[in-house]
Design an enzyme around this catalytic site. Structure first.
Site, PDB file in Angstrom:
ATOM      1  N   CYS A 106      72.610   6.599  15.978  1.00 60.05           N
ATOM      2  CA  CYS A 106      72.856   5.823  17.195  1.00 60.05           C
ATOM      3  C   CYS A 106      74.349   5.715  17.468  1.00 60.05           C
ATOM      4  O   CYS A 106      75.118   5.324  16.583  1.00 60.05           O
ATOM      5  CB  CYS A 106      72.252   4.427  17.058  1.00 60.05           C
ATOM      6  SG  CYS A 106      72.495   3.392  18.525  1.00 60.05           S
ATOM      7  N   LYS A 116      67.601   9.906   9.616  1.00 65.79           N
ATOM      8  CA  LYS A 116      67.741  10.563  10.917  1.00 65.79           C
ATOM      9  C   LYS A 116      69.226  10.565  11.256  1.00 65.79           C
ATOM     10  O   LYS A 116      69.858   9.513  11.335  1.00 65.79           O
ATOM     11  CB  LYS A 116      66.950   9.838  12.003  1.00 65.79           C
ATOM     12  CG  LYS A 116      66.995  10.539  13.360  1.00 65.79           C
ATOM     13  CD  LYS A 116      66.073   9.858  14.362  1.00 65.79           C
ATOM     14  CE  LYS A 116      65.997  10.660  15.669  1.00 65.79           C
ATOM     15  NZ  LYS A 116      67.264  10.661  16.417  1.00 65.79           N
ATOM     16  N   MET A 163      65.097   2.506  21.355  1.00 72.65           N
ATOM     17  CA  MET A 163      65.261   1.084  21.610  1.00 72.65           C
ATOM     18  C   MET A 163      64.619   0.700  22.938  1.00 72.65           C
ATOM     19  O   MET A 163      64.806   1.376  23.960  1.00 72.65           O
ATOM     20  CB  MET A 163      66.746   0.717  21.634  1.00 72.65           C
ATOM     21  CG  MET A 163      67.436   0.864  20.278  1.00 72.65           C
ATOM     22  SD  MET A 163      66.731  -0.179  18.989  1.00 72.65           S
ATOM     23  CE  MET A 163      67.150  -1.807  19.620  1.00 72.65           C
ATOM     24  N   ARG A 217      62.305  11.190  24.705  1.00 69.41           N
ATOM     25  CA  ARG A 217      62.116  10.745  26.092  1.00 69.41           C
ATOM     26  C   ARG A 217      60.940  11.411  26.789  1.00 69.41           C
ATOM     27  O   ARG A 217      60.245  10.780  27.574  1.00 69.41           O
ATOM     28  CB  ARG A 217      63.407  10.974  26.884  1.00 69.41           C
ATOM     29  CG  ARG A 217      64.458   9.910  26.606  1.00 69.41           C
ATOM     30  CD  ARG A 217      65.783  10.250  27.246  1.00 69.41           C
ATOM     31  NE  ARG A 217      66.437  11.357  26.568  1.00 69.41           N
ATOM     32  CZ  ARG A 217      67.474  12.012  27.057  1.00 69.41           C
ATOM     33  NH1 ARG A 217      67.937  11.708  28.257  1.00 69.41           N
ATOM     34  NH2 ARG A 217      68.030  12.988  26.366  1.00 69.41           N
TER      35      ARG A 217
END
Length: 353
Positions: free
Chosen positions: A104, A143, A22, A238
């Protein structure tokens, strides 16, 4: 890859993917990533079914540049009918895959039965997958996590995978951490629960007929290669964002094909036509260049590059001149190349994954 059928081509691309994140994996980041890798599979940010069905303009949520292919749309939702409708829209828009977010952990999505909380509702996920598969011809993937809260990482994950696979899902990308929905923030859920790669590897051994990918904490090319000995694919999040030059080694090392970038400066310059086009559409420079701040991580002049963009790209009227000036602050080596596979086993960003 042009000689392969569409889904075969996608299966090859899936060997390495950049995780949906996000506010990070926007269309501008994805266009930049394509200056570094031609073959990796890219994912959008999670887009909720409500945003697609009721938000306007739809371009805001689904727009992308053709250069981003192969590209998957990640959906957030739990209503089978709404997810099927959104999957059909995604196919109409030309996406190569639809992925359902079952990972999430944020409170906001939990309240709408979206994300990791769906790990406790495999029958709901199965119904959604079945409806989406009936609506589209492109792959429908999931996922997920290895579990949530007090779930048993063996029995409950096995039950979840079996039910969803029976509904027709053939591809699972598994974040190798539990999600703790009570007591931990989304940020803490990326670091505090321990990684359990062996559980994902056992899952693949138990289901050789399924595509099982692993996500979570992977930072280097060496780690990617090690994972690929036991699972079908790796997804990096990341580290791919904060140290984007990692992507420049992926095509040669994992696909056996030359990548588009031979230098960091070359990758930045290759993005100029895209930036010019987005500025002409009314986009602000800083919305694009914020995704490039890690390009020169660890290089002489890298800090000046980041500072110049941070201080100037947000100004009204900022254009390509600001970008070019920032690039000029970084000395360009006489000989430049993408990181060789032999050296790419070490992260240069210093940012924990």
């Amino acid at each position: 890859m042009a000689e392969l059928k569409r889904n075969d081509s996608l299966e090859v691309a899936r060997r390495f993917s950049v995780a949906p994140m996000m506010d990070w994996t926007t269309r501008d980041y994805r266009a930049f990533a394509r200056m570094l890798t031609r073959h990796a599979l890219l994912y959008t940010e999670m887009v909720t079914t409500g945003a697609i069905l009721h938000g306007t303009p739809r371009e805001r949520f689904l727009g992308y540049d053709a250069l981003e292919h192969p590209l998957a749309l990640q959906l957030g939702g739990s209503d089978a009918g709404e997810l099927a409708a959104c999957a059909a829209i995604a196919e109409e828009w030309g996406y190569d895959e639809v992925n359902l977010n079952v990972g999430c952990p944020s409170d906001r999505v939990q309240n709408n039965l979206i994300g990791a909380c769906l790990m406790a509702h495999p029958q709901t996920v199965a119904a959604a997958v079945r409806a989406m598969r009936d609506a589209v011809s492109i792959p429908v993937t999931v996922k997920c996590r290895i579990g949530i809260d007090d779930q048993d990482e063996d029995a409950d994950l096995t039950r979840f995978i079996r039910q969803v696979a029976d509904a027709g899902c053939e591809t699972f990308i598994v974040h190798a951490r539990k999600a703790w929905l009570q007591g931990l923030s989304p940020r803490e859920n990326r670091d505090v629960p321990p990684l359990n790669y062996p559980r994902v590897q056992r899952l693949k051994a138990q289901h050789p007929e399924l595509h099982i990918g692993v996500n979570g904490g992977i930072r280097t090319l060496a780690e990617c290669r090690a994972q690929l000995e036991s699972v079908d694919s790796v997804m990096v999040g990341r580290e791919a964002y904060r140290n984007p030059w990692l992507l420049a080694s992926i095509d040669e090392a994992l696909y056996g094909r030359p990548g588009p970038a031979t230098s960091r400066h070359g990758a930045a310059r290759a993005l100029r036509p895209y930036i010019a086009g987005r500025l002409a559409e009314g986009a602000r420079l800083n919305h694009i260049t914020r995704h490039l701040l890690g390009l020169f991580q660890g290089c002489p002049g890298g800090r000046r590059f980041r500072r110049h963009l941070s201080e100037n790209a947000h100004r009204d009227g900022a254009g390509l001149g600001v970008f070019d000036d920032a690039l000029g602050l970084v000395p360009e080596p006489h000989e430049t190349a993408a990181p060789s596979p032999a050296r790419a086993g070490h992260s240069v960003s210093g940012v924990p994954s």
